[in-house]
Design a protein around this motif. Sequence first.
Motif, short mmCIF file in Angstrom:
data_model
loop_
_atom_site.label_atom_id
_atom_site.label_comp_id
_atom_site.label_asym_id
_atom_site.label_seq_id
_atom_site.Cartn_x
_atom_site.Cartn_y
_atom_site.Cartn_z
N ILE A 160 28.84 18.24 6.64
CA ILE A 160 29.35 17.07 7.34
C ILE A 160 29.89 16.03 6.36
O ILE A 160 30.98 15.46 6.56
CB ILE A 160 28.26 16.44 8.23
N GLU A 161 29.16 15.77 5.29
CA GLU A 161 29.60 14.77 4.33
C GLU A 161 30.91 15.18 3.67
O GLU A 161 31.78 14.34 3.41
CB GLU A 161 28.52 14.54 3.27
N ARG A 162 31.06 16.46 3.41
CA ARG A 162 32.33 16.93 2.84
C ARG A 162 33.47 16.73 3.84
O ARG A 162 34.57 16.32 3.47
CB ARG A 162 32.21 18.40 2.44
N LEU A 163 33.21 17.02 5.10
CA LEU A 163 34.24 16.84 6.12
C LEU A 163 34.59 15.37 6.31
O LEU A 163 35.77 14.99 6.39
CB LEU A 163 33.76 17.43 7.46
N ARG A 164 33.57 14.51 6.37
CA ARG A 164 33.80 13.08 6.57
C ARG A 164 34.62 12.47 5.44
O ARG A 164 35.43 11.57 5.66
CB ARG A 164 32.46 12.33 6.67
N GLY A 165 34.39 12.96 4.22
CA GLY A 165 35.10 12.41 3.08
C GLY A 165 36.60 12.55 3.17
O GLY A 165 37.35 11.79 2.55
N GLN A 166 37.06 13.51 3.95
CA GLN A 166 38.50 13.74 4.08
C GLN A 166 39.15 12.82 5.12
O GLN A 166 40.38 12.83 5.27
CB GLN A 166 38.75 15.20 4.46
N LEU A 167 38.34 12.03 5.83
CA LEU A 167 38.86 11.24 6.95
C LEU A 167 38.83 9.74 6.70
O LEU A 167 38.86 8.97 7.66
CB LEU A 167 38.06 11.57 8.22
N VAL A 168 38.79 9.31 5.44
CA VAL A 168 38.68 7.88 5.15
C VAL A 168 39.81 7.09 5.78
O VAL A 168 39.60 6.05 6.40
CB VAL A 168 38.65 7.65 3.63
N ARG A 169 41.02 7.58 5.63
CA ARG A 169 42.19 6.87 6.18
C ARG A 169 42.02 6.62 7.67
O ARG A 169 42.29 5.53 8.18
CB ARG A 169 43.44 7.70 5.91
N TYR A 170 41.55 7.62 8.38
CA TYR A 170 41.42 7.51 9.84
C TYR A 170 40.20 6.67 10.23
O TYR A 170 40.21 6.01 11.26
CB TYR A 170 41.35 8.90 10.46
N GLN A 171 39.17 6.68 9.39
CA GLN A 171 38.00 5.85 9.66
C GLN A 171 38.38 4.38 9.75
O GLN A 171 37.99 3.67 10.68
CB GLN A 171 36.96 6.06 8.55
N PHE A 172 39.17 3.91 8.79
CA PHE A 172 39.59 2.51 8.79
C PHE A 172 40.58 2.23 9.92
O PHE A 172 40.55 1.18 10.54
CB PHE A 172 40.19 2.13 7.44
N ARG A 173 41.47 3.19 10.21
CA ARG A 173 42.45 2.99 11.26
C ARG A 173 41.76 2.85 12.62
O ARG A 173 42.13 2.00 13.43
CB ARG A 173 43.43 4.16 11.29
#
Length: 224
Positions: A160-173
């Motif tokens: 999960i942590e590896r997957l989440r790390g790829q979504l930083v841009r979308y997390q802030f958006r």
Amino acid sequence: MPLDGKAGTADQRNAAAQQRALDGVRACIHSGEYAPGQRLVESDLMERFGVTRAAVRLALADLTTEGLVERVPNKGARVRVVSVAEAVEITECRMALEGLCAAKAAARATSADHAALRELVERMRAAIAAGDLLGYSDLNHLMHRRILDISAQRTAISTIERLRGQLVRYQFRLALQPGRPQTSLAEHERIVEAVVAGDAAAAEHAMREHLRQVIAGLATPPAP
């Protein structure tokens, strides 16, 4: 054991330098300081983290394996750009794994865990009231991480942590979408209520519904 104690010490220094570069670049990507598509110049990274070129190259190789960095022919390394379609696929994978972890957390959580989760909800509520949307985004991550830690599902957590790390841009958006933080807060409240009640089925359902709404948000074009 190495025959030469000094060689062993050198190996330890090299390993520490590689880890420093790895942790440093990863943290900059996760925080959004290094943006998707941004070039990662080896000499700049060497200077910033005080490491050798070899350490930087090994760190970038590890981050490429993690899906955070990509190699572009004749241009070197850059922060990997994740498309909306891929972001949806990643979140669908998270939905299955985090649903499992929420169920496990409901079965394992102690009274101290209950108190910590409730405190996080209050902090999230306060961040929204103060208009601190990026702060809310950080607390959102902490909430998910806390539930993962309670679940003690180490294999799922690392994935999960590896997957989440790829979504930083979308997390802030997502945090900046009008009305999304308030809706997200209600979703997290339902997750916490189920975990505190020890209702594994309800916790899994609430987590999956929350991430289903995240997927819906990913498909919504950003505000102009």
